[in-house]
Design a protein around this motif. Structure first.
Motif, PDB file in Angstrom:
ATOM      1  N   LEU A 131       0.835  -1.202   0.000  1.00 22.78           N
ATOM      2  CA  LEU A 131       0.000   0.000   0.000  1.00 22.78           C
ATOM      3  C   LEU A 131       0.871   1.255   0.000  1.00 22.78           C
ATOM      4  O   LEU A 131       0.567   2.237  -0.698  1.00 22.78           O
ATOM      5  N   GLU A 132       1.956   1.227   0.748  1.00 19.16           N
ATOM      6  CA  GLU A 132       2.883   2.366   0.772  1.00 19.16           C
ATOM      7  C   GLU A 132       3.531   2.575  -0.593  1.00 19.16           C
ATOM      8  O   GLU A 132       3.660   3.711  -1.071  1.00 19.16           O
ATOM      9  N   ILE A 133       3.919   1.487  -1.238  1.00 21.38           N
ATOM     10  CA  ILE A 133       4.520   1.591  -2.575  1.00 21.38           C
ATOM     11  C   ILE A 133       3.511   2.152  -3.567  1.00 21.38           C
ATOM     12  O   ILE A 133       3.829   3.022  -4.388  1.00 21.38           O
ATOM     13  N   ALA A 145       0.973   4.083  -2.962  1.00 24.27           N
ATOM     14  CA  ALA A 145       0.759   5.506  -2.693  1.00 24.27           C
ATOM     15  C   ALA A 145       1.934   6.344  -3.168  1.00 24.27           C
ATOM     16  O   ALA A 145       1.750   7.436  -3.709  1.00 24.27           O
ATOM     17  N   ALA A 146       3.146   5.834  -2.995  1.00 23.80           N
ATOM     18  CA  ALA A 146       4.339   6.608  -3.335  1.00 23.80           C
ATOM     19  C   ALA A 146       4.485   6.805  -4.838  1.00 23.80           C
ATOM     20  O   ALA A 146       4.947   7.861  -5.292  1.00 23.80           O
ATOM     21  N   GLY A 147       4.099   5.809  -5.621  1.00 23.47           N
ATOM     22  CA  GLY A 147       4.306   5.901  -7.062  1.00 23.47           C
ATOM     23  C   GLY A 147       3.057   6.003  -7.897  1.00 23.47           C
ATOM     24  O   GLY A 147       3.130   6.045  -9.124  1.00 23.47           O
ATOM     25  N   GLY A 148       1.873   6.016  -7.248  1.00 25.48           N
ATOM     26  CA  GLY A 148       0.623   6.069  -8.004  1.00 25.48           C
ATOM     27  C   GLY A 148       0.301   4.776  -8.715  1.00 25.48           C
ATOM     28  O   GLY A 148      -0.342   4.790  -9.771  1.00 25.48           O
ATOM     29  N   HIS A 149       0.712   3.641  -8.157  1.00 22.54           N
ATOM     30  CA  HIS A 149       0.554   2.352  -8.832  1.00 22.54           C
ATOM     31  C   HIS A 149      -0.798   1.714  -8.518  1.00 22.54           C
ATOM     32  O   HIS A 149      -1.395   1.961  -7.469  1.00 22.54           O
ATOM     33  N   ASN A 150      -1.236   0.845  -9.434  1.00 19.13           N
ATOM     34  CA  ASN A 150      -2.449   0.052  -9.222  1.00 19.13           C
ATOM     35  C   ASN A 150      -2.131  -1.140  -8.332  1.00 19.13           C
ATOM     36  O   ASN A 150      -1.029  -1.712  -8.409  1.00 19.13           O
ATOM     37  N   ARG A 191       8.809   0.645 -13.301  1.00 14.44           N
ATOM     38  CA  ARG A 191       8.182   1.760 -12.586  1.00 14.44           C
ATOM     39  C   ARG A 191       8.118   1.497 -11.086  1.00 14.44           C
ATOM     40  O   ARG A 191       8.400   2.384 -10.274  1.00 14.44           O
ATOM     41  N   VAL A 192       7.721   0.274 -10.721  1.00  7.41           N
ATOM     42  CA  VAL A 192       7.657  -0.060  -9.296  1.00  7.41           C
ATOM     43  C   VAL A 192       9.051  -0.029  -8.686  1.00  7.41           C
ATOM     44  O   VAL A 192       9.240   0.464  -7.559  1.00  7.41           O
ATOM     45  N   ALA A 193      10.047  -0.541  -9.406  1.00  7.91           N
ATOM     46  CA  ALA A 193      11.419  -0.521  -8.896  1.00  7.91           C
ATOM     47  C   ALA A 193      11.902   0.909  -8.683  1.00  7.91           C
ATOM     48  O   ALA A 193      12.607   1.208  -7.700  1.00  7.91           O
ATOM     49  N   ARG A 194      11.539   1.816  -9.596  1.00  9.55           N
ATOM     50  CA  ARG A 194      11.924   3.226  -9.432  1.00  9.55           C
ATOM     51  C   ARG A 194      11.277   3.815  -8.178  1.00  9.55           C
ATOM     52  O   ARG A 194      11.905   4.599  -7.451  1.00  9.55           O
ATOM     53  N   THR A 195      10.038   3.439  -7.907  1.00  8.65           N
ATOM     54  CA  THR A 195       9.367   3.906  -6.693  1.00  8.65           C
ATOM     55  C   THR A 195      10.046   3.358  -5.453  1.00  8.65           C
ATOM     56  O   THR A 195      10.222   4.079  -4.457  1.00  8.65           O
TER      57      THR A 195
END
Length: 501
Positions: free
Chosen positions: A201-203, A205-210, A469-473
């Motif tokens: 959930l934190e990830i 929120a931090a990156g705008g991911h689904n 994208r997730v890795a960048r977040t």
């Protein structure tokens, strides 16, 4: 003489100028409105007639023609009442036409002369401001119009407006107003256990991911989703204006106040396609647009109709939704964060042999097959939410709550804002192409791991980029300048392991 008053027509989030032309001539006592009016506009003549009667005036016994120009543009809605009435009063000589020359007008008229609120006042005010006009609007929406920076006459009723235009009464200029936060998200400290889900959930929120959470009933999926707004950063002024424009055209701005909280929309699984993505006879924005720059929470995901869910595939990829009709084509913004929750099967207890139904595990395959592979491929984070034991519930609240997580999320978002500011991108979830390659190219060990995983997990091109994208977040949350192997490894752990059978 032809009296002319400016107003607007709404095509999606675009306001177009409409010239209301009123002519009173000999030749009968007919009141005609032309220029492709819909039913609400055609009925305007009766509301105008009753309103004038309420303030002691009567229509002349002559032929009244109202032309809404351009005539080939469809006119919809009750906001044409006020400009038609003002044009008619100007043609009758009750109002000086010069006093109306610098204004556009929108508003619905009640039978007792009050000016009632209408959708789209913010868009009308922005349009009027860009054309160096003022705006005449309902009093309760004056604060909404004031954000455009133009001269606003917020009239509670038609008589007050007429007195103001004649100089015998002064309408108080409205002030721009902001809605107060009324929704209180649960604190993450209330969630016992579920450390993996809270990390995801934190990830997100931090990156705008689904994010998709799967687990048995009562595991806390809905509680986690409800806690998400509490860790998201507030809207910037520019974002608040975008969100408020969508709410304005939908008629959902409370008291004409600008929205500063990120939207959180949670439609029921019985929602139709038009309700979710927009449409209907007037091509109104749907839930995915009303959740723009916020959260769209879909609980019990497989219970939605499959074609309704698949209609989200384009908005999730492009950040906008286009609604095409025979006589209308509109586009609404739809940059949302999809948070979904589901049970692993219809009974919900697939992992517990004591509670699972007699059809397990076949029931899980049948249940999950309602979700298409392309839709699941657009979800960055897939998390299994395990049931919480009584021992977990008896533990004291965790030391870290929403405030601490929100601080890390805000720091990660600040890095992304600085990184993408010149490119019109807000978060890592929106980065693509060369911009993503420049920002998320991993080190050599990370690249080798990603290539191996892409082969073994059979990642699609979309899945490959979503891992980056997730890795960048994850790197942003850690304060790392570059993406490393550890970030790639954690990002891969959130990908869906195998296609749904």
């Amino acid at each position: 003489m032809v009296a002319r008053v400016q107003t607007v027509a709404f095509i999606g989030l675009e306001a177009r100028s409409v010239d209301v032309q009123v002519q009173i001539a000999r030749g009968g006592t007919k009141f005609t409105i032309v220029g492709l009016p819909d039913k609400a506009v055609a009925e305007s003549q009766e509301r105008v007639r009753a309103t004038l009667s309420a303030i002691g005036l009567a229509l002349p016994f002559q032929r009244i023609t109202v032309n809404l120009s351009p005539a080939d543009l469809p006119k919809e809605g009750s906001h044409y009442d006020l400009p038609i009435a003002l044009g008619l009063l100007a043609a009758m000589g009750v109002v000086d036409l010069e006093a109306l020359a610098g204004y556009a007008a929108v508003g619905e008229l009640a039978l007792d002369g009050r000016v009632s609120p209408v959708p789209g006042v913010l868009l009308a005010a922005l349009h009027a401001s860009s054309n160096e006009l003022g705006l005449i609007c309902p009093a309760v929406q004056g604060g909404e119009a004031a954000w455009a920076g133009c001269d606003v006459l917020a009239a509670p009723d038609l008589l007050s407006l007429l007195n103001h235009l004649k100089g015998t009464q002064l309408l108080t200029p409205p002030t721009a107003s902001v809605a107060e936060e009324t929704r209180h998200a649960p604190d993450l400290a209330a969630v016992k256990g579920q450390e993996t889900a809270k990390r995801a959930l934190e990830i997100a929120a931090a990156g705008g991911h689904n994010l998709l959470m799967s687990g048995p009933p009562g595991a806390g999926k809905s509680l986690l989703a409800a806690a998400l707004p509490g860790i998201l950063p507030p809207l910037s002024p520019r974002e608040a204006l975008e969100v408020s424009m969508v709410s304005s055209v939908a008629g959902a701005l409370d008291g004409g106040k600008l929205i500063r909280a990120r939207p959180f929309r949670a439609p029921h699984h019985s929602a139709s396609m038009a309700a979710l993505v927009g449409g209907g006879t007037k091509a109104r924005p749907g839930e995915v647009s009303l959740a723009h720059l916020g959260v769209l929470f879909l609980d019990e995901l497989p219970e939605f109709q499959r074609q309704v869910l698949d209609s989200l595939r384009q908005p999730l990829e492009t950040g906008e939704v286009s609604i095409a009709r025979a006589a209308l084509h509109v586009t609404y913004p739809a940059r949302v964060q999809l948070i979904a929750a589901m049970n692993p099967c219809r009974c919900g207890h697939l992992s517990d042999p004591a509670l699972a139904c007699a059809r397990a595990p076949r029931c899980a395959a049948d249940y999950q097959s309602k979700l298409s592979g392309p839709l699941l491929d657009r979800i960055d984070l897939h998390v299994e939410v395990e049931p919480v034991s009584a021992a977990d519930l008896a533990l004291p609240p965790p030391a870290e709550g929403s405030a601490e997580v929100a601080a890390r999320v805000a720091a990660a978002r600040a890095l992304q804002t600085a990184r993408y500011e010149a490119h019109g991108v807000r978060t890592n979830a929106e980065a693509d192409g060369k911009l993503l390659e420049d920002a998320a190219t991993p080190d050599e060990p990370g690249r080798q791991l990603l290539m191996q995983a892409a082969e073994s997990m059979r990642l699609t091109a979309r899945g490959y980029h979503r891992v980056l994208r997730v890795a960048r977040t994850l790197a942003d949350l850690a304060g790392a300048e570059s993406v490393k192997r550890i970030h790639i490894a954690e990002a891969l752990s959130y990908r869906r392991r195998a296609p749904v059978s």
